[in-house]
Motif scaffolding. Structure first.
Motif, PDB file in Angstrom:
ATOM      1  N   ARG A  69       0.841  -1.189   0.000  1.00  0.00           N
ATOM      2  CA  ARG A  69       0.000   0.000   0.000  1.00  0.00           C
ATOM      3  C   ARG A  69       0.878   1.243   0.000  1.00  0.00           C
ATOM      4  NH1 ARG A  69      -4.937   1.378  -0.001  1.00  0.00           N
ATOM      5  NH2 ARG A  69      -5.626  -0.788   0.086  1.00  0.00           N
ATOM      6  N   THR A  70       0.649   2.097  -0.987  1.00  0.00           N
ATOM      7  CA  THR A  70       1.465   3.304  -1.149  1.00  0.00           C
ATOM      8  C   THR A  70       0.637   4.569  -0.982  1.00  0.00           C
ATOM      9  OG1 THR A  70       1.089   3.210  -3.542  1.00  0.00           O
ATOM     10  CG2 THR A  70       3.088   2.160  -2.698  1.00  0.00           C
ATOM     11  N   GLY A  71      -0.534   4.455  -0.440  1.00  0.00           N
ATOM     12  CA  GLY A  71      -1.404   5.603  -0.243  1.00  0.00           C
ATOM     13  C   GLY A  71      -2.770   5.113   0.180  1.00  0.00           C
ATOM     14  N   SER A  72      -3.767   5.972   0.069  1.00  0.00           N
ATOM     15  CA  SER A  72      -5.107   5.560   0.475  1.00  0.00           C
ATOM     16  C   SER A  72      -6.145   6.473  -0.137  1.00  0.00           C
ATOM     17  CB  SER A  72      -5.233   5.577   2.009  1.00  0.00           C
ATOM     18  OG  SER A  72      -5.052   6.887   2.498  1.00  0.00           O
ATOM     19  N   LEU A  73      -7.377   6.025  -0.062  1.00  0.00           N
ATOM     20  CA  LEU A  73      -8.530   6.806  -0.502  1.00  0.00           C
ATOM     21  C   LEU A  73      -9.203   7.419   0.709  1.00  0.00           C
ATOM     22  CD1 LEU A  73     -10.757   7.590  -2.644  1.00  0.00           C
ATOM     23  CD2 LEU A  73     -11.884   5.451  -1.986  1.00  0.00           C
ATOM     24  N   VAL A  74      -9.393   8.724   0.669  1.00  0.00           N
ATOM     25  CA  VAL A  74     -10.221   9.408   1.675  1.00  0.00           C
ATOM     26  C   VAL A  74     -11.598   9.533   1.050  1.00  0.00           C
ATOM     27  CG1 VAL A  74     -10.537  11.475   3.065  1.00  0.00           C
ATOM     28  CG2 VAL A  74      -8.220  10.662   2.541  1.00  0.00           C
ATOM     29  N   GLN A  75     -12.477   8.618   1.409  1.00  0.00           N
ATOM     30  CA  GLN A  75     -13.769   8.536   0.727  1.00  0.00           C
ATOM     31  C   GLN A  75     -14.713   9.628   1.212  1.00  0.00           C
ATOM     32  OE1 GLN A  75     -16.331   4.924   1.195  1.00  0.00           O
ATOM     33  NE2 GLN A  75     -15.888   4.661  -0.978  1.00  0.00           N
TER      34      GLN A  75
ATOM     35  N   LEU B 173      -8.922  16.307   7.304  1.00  0.00           N
ATOM     36  CA  LEU B 173      -8.159  15.172   6.790  1.00  0.00           C
ATOM     37  C   LEU B 173      -7.836  14.178   7.907  1.00  0.00           C
ATOM     38  CD1 LEU B 173      -5.550  16.934   4.462  1.00  0.00           C
ATOM     39  CD2 LEU B 173      -7.422  15.454   3.727  1.00  0.00           C
ATOM     40  N   PRO B 174      -7.786  12.885   7.593  1.00  0.00           N
ATOM     41  CA  PRO B 174      -7.289  11.926   8.590  1.00  0.00           C
ATOM     42  C   PRO B 174      -5.889  12.314   9.052  1.00  0.00           C
ATOM     43  CG  PRO B 174      -8.275  10.791   6.713  1.00  0.00           C
ATOM     44  CD  PRO B 174      -8.211  12.242   6.346  1.00  0.00           C
ATOM     45  N   SER B 175      -5.547  11.984  10.280  1.00  0.00           N
ATOM     46  CA  SER B 175      -4.290  12.440  10.876  1.00  0.00           C
ATOM     47  C   SER B 175      -3.076  11.995  10.088  1.00  0.00           C
ATOM     48  CB  SER B 175      -4.192  11.941  12.319  1.00  0.00           C
ATOM     49  OG  SER B 175      -4.267  10.514  12.357  1.00  0.00           O
TER      50      SER B 175
ATOM     51  N   ALA C 146       1.342  13.553   6.591  1.00  0.00           N
ATOM     52  CA  ALA C 146       2.120  13.356   5.360  1.00  0.00           C
ATOM     53  C   ALA C 146       2.176  14.628   4.537  1.00  0.00           C
ATOM     54  CB  ALA C 146       1.521  12.215   4.545  1.00  0.00           C
ATOM     55  N   MET C 147       1.078  15.362   4.479  1.00  0.00           N
ATOM     56  CA  MET C 147       1.034  16.576   3.670  1.00  0.00           C
ATOM     57  C   MET C 147       1.821  17.722   4.291  1.00  0.00           C
ATOM     58  SD  MET C 147      -0.498  15.783   0.964  1.00  0.00           S
ATOM     59  CE  MET C 147      -0.660  17.413   0.257  1.00  0.00           C
ATOM     60  N   ARG C 148       2.236  17.592   5.533  1.00  0.00           N
ATOM     61  CA  ARG C 148       3.052  18.626   6.162  1.00  0.00           C
ATOM     62  C   ARG C 148       4.542  18.451   5.883  1.00  0.00           C
ATOM     63  NH1 ARG C 148       0.274  21.731   9.929  1.00  0.00           N
ATOM     64  NH2 ARG C 148      -1.852  21.002  10.357  1.00  0.00           N
ATOM     65  N   GLN C 149       4.902  17.364   5.201  1.00  0.00           N
ATOM     66  CA  GLN C 149       6.303  17.155   4.860  1.00  0.00           C
ATOM     67  C   GLN C 149       6.718  18.128   3.758  1.00  0.00           C
ATOM     68  OE1 GLN C 149       7.456  12.751   4.745  1.00  0.00           O
ATOM     69  NE2 GLN C 149       5.236  12.662   4.477  1.00  0.00           N
ATOM     70  N   GLN C 150       7.976  18.509   3.798  1.00  0.00           N
ATOM     71  CA  GLN C 150       8.479  19.442   2.799  1.00  0.00           C
ATOM     72  C   GLN C 150       8.421  18.809   1.414  1.00  0.00           C
ATOM     73  OE1 GLN C 150      12.395  20.908   3.586  1.00  0.00           O
ATOM     74  NE2 GLN C 150      12.403  22.322   1.857  1.00  0.00           N
ATOM     75  N   GLY C 151       7.871  19.543   0.469  1.00  0.00           N
ATOM     76  CA  GLY C 151       7.770  19.046  -0.899  1.00  0.00           C
ATOM     77  C   GLY C 151       6.458  18.373  -1.232  1.00  0.00           C
ATOM     78  N   ALA C 152       5.538  18.254  -0.268  1.00  0.00           N
ATOM     79  CA  ALA C 152       4.230  17.652  -0.539  1.00  0.00           C
ATOM     80  C   ALA C 152       3.444  18.524  -1.522  1.00  0.00           C
ATOM     81  CB  ALA C 152       3.446  17.466   0.753  1.00  0.00           C
ATOM     82  N   VAL C 153       2.591  17.874  -2.303  1.00  0.00           N
ATOM     83  CA  VAL C 153       1.852  18.565  -3.365  1.00  0.00           C
ATOM     84  C   VAL C 153       0.362  18.254  -3.238  1.00  0.00           C
ATOM     85  CG1 VAL C 153       1.521  18.816  -5.856  1.00  0.00           C
ATOM     86  CG2 VAL C 153       3.833  18.526  -4.921  1.00  0.00           C
ATOM     87  N   LEU C 154      -0.448  19.285  -3.386  1.00  0.00           N
ATOM     88  CA  LEU C 154      -1.907  19.151  -3.408  1.00  0.00           C
ATOM     89  C   LEU C 154      -2.383  19.436  -4.825  1.00  0.00           C
ATOM     90  CD1 LEU C 154      -4.689  18.912  -2.106  1.00  0.00           C
ATOM     91  CD2 LEU C 154      -4.457  21.243  -1.272  1.00  0.00           C
ATOM     92  N   ILE C 155      -2.924  18.416  -5.490  1.00  0.00           N
ATOM     93  CA  ILE C 155      -3.415  18.552  -6.865  1.00  0.00           C
ATOM     94  C   ILE C 155      -4.924  18.731  -6.833  1.00  0.00           C
ATOM     95  CG2 ILE C 155      -3.691  17.427  -9.102  1.00  0.00           C
ATOM     96  CD1 ILE C 155      -1.153  15.904  -8.619  1.00  0.00           C
ATOM     97  N   VAL C 156      -5.410  19.719  -7.553  1.00  0.00           N
ATOM     98  CA  VAL C 156      -6.847  19.940  -7.652  1.00  0.00           C
ATOM     99  C   VAL C 156      -7.224  20.003  -9.126  1.00  0.00           C
ATOM    100  CG1 VAL C 156      -6.574  22.451  -7.472  1.00  0.00           C
ATOM    101  CG2 VAL C 156      -8.764  21.404  -6.910  1.00  0.00           C
ATOM    102  N   GLY C 157      -8.337  19.378  -9.463  1.00  0.00           N
ATOM    103  CA  GLY C 157      -8.797  19.349 -10.847  1.00  0.00           C
ATOM    104  C   GLY C 157      -9.881  20.372 -11.109  1.00  0.00           C
TER     105      GLY C 157
END
Length: 842
Positions: A453-459, A472-474, A479-490
């Protein structure tokens, strides 16, 4: 005194080793393959199975070399594509070692024993590595005189890919690509020993959005294109570098053409963007430019009917009609999202100079005021130097996708995310209603030891994405607070109130970078070109006095000439035209069914006093237009796109001399008829002027800050609608491509087990999804959806959500079992049953 050789005196850099290849001392990074080190030295070792983007296999054995370690030769030649460099290693290739040369000749002789040697009729003839290497490294005569192995051929492993097993050398490039890169393990090695061959499993077609890449990387003619087979020889073709026009990925391509007609399209090599891959839509969907109904001459409407006219007559009629409409109630401009940067700039300038209005919006899709503020504050002006890039996605410790289905909306982004996840460096999270194939293949990677498992679905329920992002789940938040994390929005975020605002708040809270990825190739460039009601070219706000002055000086206009008030967005333009408030419309390549309210668009087309359409083929717009002006497809013009990174993707004209004109030239000439000068008579002229304008250095508008909206609660017999477009659907640029349509995914309605139980329906039965406006009936599939939610494709087959239902993502719909008789519109054209994914194999 004995002096030490220079090689001993010079220290080896940390992380490197020193070895000798063909008598030349070289330093190489630890872990590098021998074949790569030799390539860097300019030494070519023949190979078939090796590919720089695939894991080593050592399957073909053609790359054998002689290796010495610690002064002792290894007992037999080694495969240079699987052996890594070591300190003190001495390597001799076929250039300096008779042993290696003899071994390579023996392997070549073995590969040719059962090869049919049908080069004169093989599609690969003329560009075949086997052909080239047999001449250079093979024996002059064969010692094999027995009967060669034969198979029935060709075997259609999909509607696009044909297999000739006699030619296959079992290099495993195709199977490794399918498992490792695409995550679609439907093509596999079957049997063992002398009977081993490539094939597919029963009821598991090679149904992949990336199947065409296996044709291109096949080193022999074993895999061929159904559309290109026996159409041409490589040495008859002219090759032109280009850019894909289908989505915002920005893929480099190579277009091969002959006698003024495109014969095939291949992936270009661009390590920073698409590496060496493209999706099947980009590879096969190019015949639209030669469609039988293509508009090649201007048309004007007389007595209710369109008739062909000369350019002079049509432009005069358009100029007179638009001038009258401008002076009456005004004219709105809807360019669409297919445009090059240069064409979008021409529409933007035409609106301001010739029509004297800011009523222009390229967003031919669901959109919102919140999205407009997001584009103004966060997207415009972003480039690879100051924004998120493909390399950033690949190196990010975590990536969160929201309102974005990567495999369907930006296939090359999907491949990068999967590559990063497979390398074990990146966690990929998705906020979405269900585990789609794309979600599964980026969050579960199956290695030899089993799934990882390399990630998960936040349903979440459709419409509740903003609330899900807020809480967001903890583990995801950490994970998103790590340097270099990216938030993609469509672009689907525009349908969820408060989501884009929450994206900015989340980015500020976590420090993650933000990437906005639209579907269409022209969206990013249109923003920079000012094809929006609140932006002038170069990220200049319409309401900024200094910004307007900059543009007026560059355009040679008197101070105060440009309109100072923000214009209407696309929906407001259509509403005003439908009510008669606007007197005219200029419409680019816009399909009313793509808009959030197709019925409103049709009322606007009939309600506007004068409509000018710039189009390639007949459409719902040309049916109502007073003047139709034909424009050139991407293969017949030059220009550039901006991909989602903001990276400029320039391309030259592929097919010249057709007489087709780009939008910028048509608009320039039309403006002259209206006593205005655009100076966009060519893409080069438009591009040069846009470059002179540059990017606005003043302040940006504030981003949106709307409250989080929550998903609606369905009543009895209702469900919340989840919907997005599939990569292969009803898009007009996919017309005349039956082979491509054959691999489109099944058109189904997806619900949860509990919802199916409540509705009293089972898998395979037909579900009716309806609103007051209409209904869609599709076979039902039961999956991991939230309860009281139904997913249907936005625009596939007869499932045209906006047109039929008049609804969108997050709307309430009624659902019930259908009493209608079975129809074919719910099934893929290849007739195979849906294939269930078990994670992307690695």
């Amino acid at each position: 005194m004995t002096l030490a050789p220079e090689s001993e005196a010079r220290p080896v850099p940390e992380g490197y080793v020193r070895l000798t290849i063909d008598g030349i001392e070289v330093e190489a990074p630890k872990g590098e393959l021998l074949i790569r080190t030799a390539e860097r030295m300019g030494i070519t070792i023949p190979r078939f199975c090796d590919h720089p983007l695939l894991d080593p296999a050592g399957a073909c054995r053609q790359c054998l070399v002689e290796v010495e370690m610690n002064g002792r030769a290894m007992p037999k030649p080694q495969a240079s594509c699987t052996m890594t460099v070591a300190d003190g290693m001495v390597v001799k290739t076929q250039n300096t070692s008779p042993v290696a040369d003899k071994a390579q000749q023996g392997v070549m002789e073995l590969l040719l024993i059962n090869h049919p040697l049908d080069c004169p009729v093989c599609d690969k003839g003329g560009e075949c590595p086997l052909q080239n290497q047999a001449l250079k490294h093979g024996r002059a005569e064969s010692r094999f005189h027995d009967t060669k192995r034969t198979f029935a051929k060709p075997v259609p492993i999909s509607s696009q890919v044909l297999l000739d097993r006699e030619r296959c050398v079992l290099c495993q490039r195709c199977t490794r690509f399918s498992k490792q890169i695409a995550g679609d393990p439907f093509i596999e090695l079957l049997e063992r020993g002398a009977l081993q061959q490539i094939g597919i499993g029963e009821q598991q077609p090679f149904q992949s959005y990336f199947s065409g890449n296996t044709i291109q990387i096949c080193p022999v003619g074993a895999l061929t294109s159904a559309a290109y087979r026996f159409r041409s020889r490589p040495f008859d073709l002219v090759s032109t570098p280009g850019q894909c026009e289908h989505c915002a990925s920005g893929c480099a391509t190579r277009t091969d053409w002959r006698r003024g007609k495109v014969m095939r399209r291949l992936a270009g090599d661009d390590p920073e963007v698409n590496e060496e891959w493209i999706c099947d839509k980009g590879r096969f969907a190019f015949r639209y430019a030669n469609a039988a109904d293509r508009i090649t001459r201007p048309q004007i409407r007389e007595n209710g009917q369109l008739r062909e006219a000369s350019w002079t007559e049509a432009l005069q009629a358009a100029a007179e009609g638009l001038t009258a409409a401008r002076d009456a109630g005004g004219v709105g401009v809807l360019p669409g999202g297919r445009l090059t940067v240069e064409d979008a700039y021409a529409y933007s300038k035409f609106a301001r100079v010739a029509l004297r209005t800011n009523d222009i919006d390229h967003r031919a899709r669901p959109h919102s005021t919140e999205e407009l503020r997001f584009l103004e504050s966060t997207v415009v002006g972003v480039t690879p130097e100051n924004g998120v890039t493909y390399a950033d996605l690949e190196s990010a410790p975590a990536v969160l996708c929201v309102a974005f289905e990567p495999e369907e909306e930006s296939p090359i982004v999907f491949l990068r995310l999967r590559k990063a996840a497979r390398a074990g460096k990146t966690q990929v999270f998705h906020i979405a209603p269900r585990t789609s194939p794309g979600v599964e293949k980026t969050t579960v990677i199956t290695h030899a030891g089993g799934p990882v498992r390399t990630g998960s679905l936040v349903q979440c329920v459709p419409g509740g994405e903003a609330a899900a992002l807020e809480s967001l789940p903890s583990d995801v938040d950490e994970a998103m607070r790590q340097q270099g994390a990216v938030l993609i929005v469509g672009e689907r975020a525009a349908e969820v109130p408060g989501l884009l605002s929450e994206v900015l708040r989340t980015a500020q809270r976590t420090g993650a970078g933000v990437a906005w990825i639209p579907r269409r190739a022209g969206e990013r460039g249109a923003i920079e070109a000012g094809a929006l009601p609140t932006l002038l070219p170069g990220a200049r706000p319409v309401v900024d006095d200094h910004a307007r002055s900059d543009v007026e000086r560059t355009w040679g206009m008197a101070p105060g000439s440009l309109p100072a008030a923000a214009g209407r967005d696309a929906t407001e333009i259509l509403t005003a035209a439908a009510s008669g408030e606007l007197s005219g419309l200029v419409v680019g390549g816009v399909d009313p069914d793509d808009l959030p309210d197709p019925e409103l668009a049709r009322k606007a087309l009939t309600g506007a006093g004068f409509v000018v359409s710039l189009e390639l083929r007949p459409s719902a717009v040309t049916e109502q237009a007073d003047v139709v002006l034909p424009i050139a497809p991407s293969a017949e013009k030059s220009g550039s796109y901006l991909n989602w990174e903001g990276r400029r993707r320039e391309f030259a004209t592929t097919i010249d001399g057709t007489g087709a004109l780009p939008d910028c030239r048509v608009l320039d000439t039309l403006a002259v008829e209206m006593d205005a000068d655009l100076f966009t008579q060519s893409p080069a002229a438009a591009s040069a002027e846009l470059d002179r304008l540059g990017t606005h250095t003043g302040g940006r508008t504030d981003g949106p800050d709307e409250a989080v909206a929550y998903a609606p609660r369905p009543g009895p017999g209702q469900a919340v609608l989840a919907t997005w477009r599939q990569l292969l659907d009803n898009g007009s640029l996919q017309d005349d491509e039956p082979s491509l349509a054959g691999t489109a995914r099944n058109r189904v309605a997806i619900v949860s087990p509990e919802t199916a139980k409540r509705v009293e329906i089972s898998s395979g039965q037909r579900l009716e999804v309806r609103t007051e406006q209409g209904k869609i009936v599709l076979p039902v599939e039961i999956a991991d959806m939230p309860d009281d939610v139904v997913w249907v494709p936005t625009d596939s087959g007869k499932a045209r959500v906006h047109k039929v239902l008049g609804a969108g993502h997050g709307a309430l719909v009624d659902i019930a079992p259908s009493s209608a008789s079975p129809a074919t519109n719910g099934h893929s054209l290849n007739g195979h049953s849906p294939a269930h994914h078990h994670g992307g194999n690695a």
